[in-house]
Design a protein around this motif. Structure first.
Motif, short mmCIF file in Angstrom:
data_model
loop_
_atom_site.label_atom_id
_atom_site.label_comp_id
_atom_site.label_asym_id
_atom_site.label_seq_id
_atom_site.Cartn_x
_atom_site.Cartn_y
_atom_site.Cartn_z
N PHE A 56 0.81 -1.22 0.00
CA PHE A 56 0.00 0.00 0.00
C PHE A 56 0.83 1.27 0.00
N TYR A 57 2.13 1.18 0.24
CA TYR A 57 2.94 2.39 0.29
C TYR A 57 4.11 2.31 -0.70
N SER A 58 5.25 1.81 -0.27
CA SER A 58 6.43 1.89 -1.12
C SER A 58 6.37 0.96 -2.32
N CYS A 59 5.69 -0.18 -2.21
CA CYS A 59 5.68 -1.12 -3.32
C CYS A 59 4.49 -0.92 -4.24
N LYS A 60 3.61 -0.11 -3.87
CA LYS A 60 2.42 0.09 -4.70
C LYS A 60 2.78 0.92 -5.93
N ALA A 61 2.32 0.46 -7.11
CA ALA A 61 2.59 1.19 -8.35
C ALA A 61 1.73 2.43 -8.39
N GLN A 62 2.36 3.58 -8.42
CA GLN A 62 1.65 4.84 -8.45
C GLN A 62 1.58 5.35 -9.88
N THR A 63 0.58 6.16 -10.14
CA THR A 63 0.36 6.68 -11.49
C THR A 63 0.49 8.19 -11.50
N LEU A 64 1.20 8.69 -12.51
CA LEU A 64 1.36 10.13 -12.71
C LEU A 64 0.71 10.50 -14.03
N ASN A 65 -0.36 11.28 -13.99
CA ASN A 65 -1.10 11.66 -15.18
C ASN A 65 -0.61 13.01 -15.70
N LEU A 114 -3.34 12.21 -26.29
CA LEU A 114 -4.01 13.21 -25.45
C LEU A 114 -3.42 13.24 -24.05
N ASN A 115 -3.39 12.10 -23.37
CA ASN A 115 -2.87 12.01 -22.00
C ASN A 115 -1.93 10.82 -21.87
N TYR A 116 -0.97 10.97 -20.96
CA TYR A 116 -0.10 9.86 -20.58
C TYR A 116 -0.31 9.58 -19.08
N ALA A 117 -0.35 8.29 -18.75
CA ALA A 117 -0.35 7.88 -17.34
C ALA A 117 0.94 7.10 -17.12
N PHE A 118 1.85 7.67 -16.32
CA PHE A 118 3.17 7.07 -16.12
C PHE A 118 3.20 6.26 -14.82
N SER A 128 9.56 5.56 -4.59
CA SER A 128 8.37 6.23 -4.04
C SER A 128 8.39 7.72 -4.38
N SER A 129 9.03 8.08 -5.51
CA SER A 129 9.15 9.49 -5.89
C SER A 129 7.82 10.08 -6.33
N LEU A 130 6.84 9.22 -6.59
CA LEU A 130 5.53 9.73 -7.02
C LEU A 130 4.57 9.86 -5.85
N ARG A 131 5.11 9.96 -4.67
CA ARG A 131 4.25 10.09 -3.51
C ARG A 131 3.41 11.36 -3.62
N ASP A 132 2.30 11.36 -2.98
CA ASP A 132 1.37 12.48 -3.06
C ASP A 132 1.88 13.60 -2.16
#
Length: 452
Positions: A26-35, A286-290, A298-302
């Motif tokens: 749920f934290y460090s291993c979770k794949a995060q998305t950057l839109n 149109l959009n990219y989700a990275f 975890s650089s994509l943290r909120d």
């Protein structure tokens, strides 16, 4: 007893490992998305051939190797392998609206503000500004202007990459910042902004109370002329993500025919672009989700703090507007010298310093603590408000000077008129006197000559 102790210890160990695993998931291993809007990405790397990213491909990013010198880091990692899902019709979206723009916040709401995580991870602000901030900085939000925006968000389909295994991402080369395209949408965002500026705020106020409805910007311009007359100045901003187009056109009074023709051409281009995408002739991104290559990253943290990020962006817009206002005041100082002109260099220096400081903080926004972000926003807002007040005082001096100049010129015209009238009267009097002073014919000589 020993067996019970071992069992109890084993249970505790399993509970601990379960907790660690859940935390990782749920934290460090979770794949995060950057839109990110594809247009925001493409405009930073225009010198790179074949820039458009395929599904699973690695994205480039920018680093500032020294102050003011950004360097593009091309990602050479191979594409992430997976299964590309066939898009369904449920992903199609056509959202078209024509709205009144009252503040820069409306630009953020309807066009979208690039996220602080994208700014930090891809280094976007090293090579330009967010498109929403750039557009808002070119508009005038005051009582004498009326702004409308045609915004069309058309999405034809979404390409989705289903990974074989979330934990099989590459863990070898790279800098830890590499992102790959997890999802990609095909479509376009078409925007036409019209700013009508009037000499009288009452005319702009009439439009702000209108209940007219139409999606056509051309119809809206005709309505503006009907209600308030032709604007003193008209500005049109055009954005097309499918055509990689961003342009601004300005028109003065008397050029309404050119404005009407340009709006008609834009409407035709938007219709053609949408039709080509619908029929499959074109597939603009149109959009990219990275997502990050490295599962442990975890650089994509909120850490964007949406509210504070928007307030910092609004402060950036005010700084840009202050710079434009300063150029206008500087042109006035070239025509005349007033006490306010002595402060021009100091104010310009403070504006530039404030912009450099805020830009550097916004580039690393997500690394800052919440209290530090709040402190930066408040300090910047306080300083820019002070600079804007200083510029308002300068402008007031110029307005007072213009009024005095008008009074002086009016008095000069009256004085010249009086002098001309006196000269005219003097000439008329001279001509009259000359007429009366003509030498009279000598009287007839009645002497009789007697001949001898």
């Amino acid at each position: 007893m020993m067996d019970k102790a071992r069992v109890h210890a084993l249970i505790l160990l399993l509970n601990y490992l379960s907790l660690v695993l859940l935390t990782c998931i749920f934290y460090s291993c979770k794949a995060q998305t950057l839109n990110l809007l594809a247009f925001e990405y493409n405009r930073r790397f225009q010198e790179i051939p074949n820039l458009s990213l395929d599904i699973g491909e690695c994205a480039h990013y920018v680093e500032e190797i020294s102050p003011g010198i950004p360097l593009v880091k091309q990602c050479m990692l191979p594409p992430v392998q997976g299964q590309q899902l066939v898009p369904t019709r449920s992903y199609r979206l056509n959202d078209t609206q024509n709205i009144q723009v009252k503040s820069p916040g409306d630009i953020f709401t309807y066009i979208g503000l690039c996220d602080a995580s994208a700014v930090f991870t891809l280094g976007l602000l090293h090579r330009g500004e967010c498109i929403a901030i750039e557009i808002a900085s070119n508009l005038s939000f005051n009582k004498k202007t009326y702004i409308r925006a045609y915004i069309e968000y058309y999405r034809q389909k979404v390409d989705i990459l289903e990974l074989k295994n979330d934990f099989t991402a590459l863990l070898t080369a790279g800098h830890g910042k590499e992102l790959f395209v997890k999802n990609r949408s095909i479509g376009t965002m078409e925007i036409v902004l019209l700013e009508a500026k009037f000499h009288n705020k009452r005319l702009a106020g009439l439009l702000k109370k209108t209940r007219y409805h139409s999606l056509s910007m051309r119809d809206w311009f005709s309505h503006i002329k009907t209600v308030s007359g032709e604007p003193a100045n008209t500005k049109i901003i055009r954005l097309s993500t499918a055509n990689n187009l961003m342009e601004t056109k300005k028109f003065k009074v008397g050029q309404s025919a050119e404005v009407d023709g340009l709006l008609g051409r834009y409407e035709g281009e938007i219709l053609d672009t949408r039709t080509e995408i619908e029929r499959g002739f074109r597939e603009p991104h149109l959009n990219y989700a990275f997502q990050p290559y490295f599962a442990r990253v975890s650089s994509l943290r909120d850490g964007s703090d949406r509210v504070l990020w928007e307030r910092a962006s609004l402060a950036e817009i005010d700084i840009n507007l202050a710079m434009l206002r300063h150029r206008s005041l500087n042109r006035k100082c070239k025509r005349t010298f007033l006490p306010a002109c002595k402060l021009m260099k100091k104010v310009k220096k403070n504006i530039r310093r404030l912009k450099r400081t805020l830009d550097s903080k916004r580039r690393d926004w997500i690394t800052l603590k919440h209290s530090r972000k709040h402190q930066i926003v408040e300090a910047t807002r306080k300083e820019i408000d002070s600079l804007l007040q200083e510029q308002t005082k300068m402008n007031a001096q110029f307005r007072q000077w213009r009024r005095q100049e008008k009074i002086r010129k009016r008095a000069e015209r009256r004085s010249r008129g009086k002098k001309q009238l006196r000269r005219k009267k003097k000439k008329t009097r001279a001509r009259t006197n000359e007429a009366f002073n003509i030498t009279a014919v000598p009287p007839f000589n009645n002497t009789i000559l007697i001949s001898v």
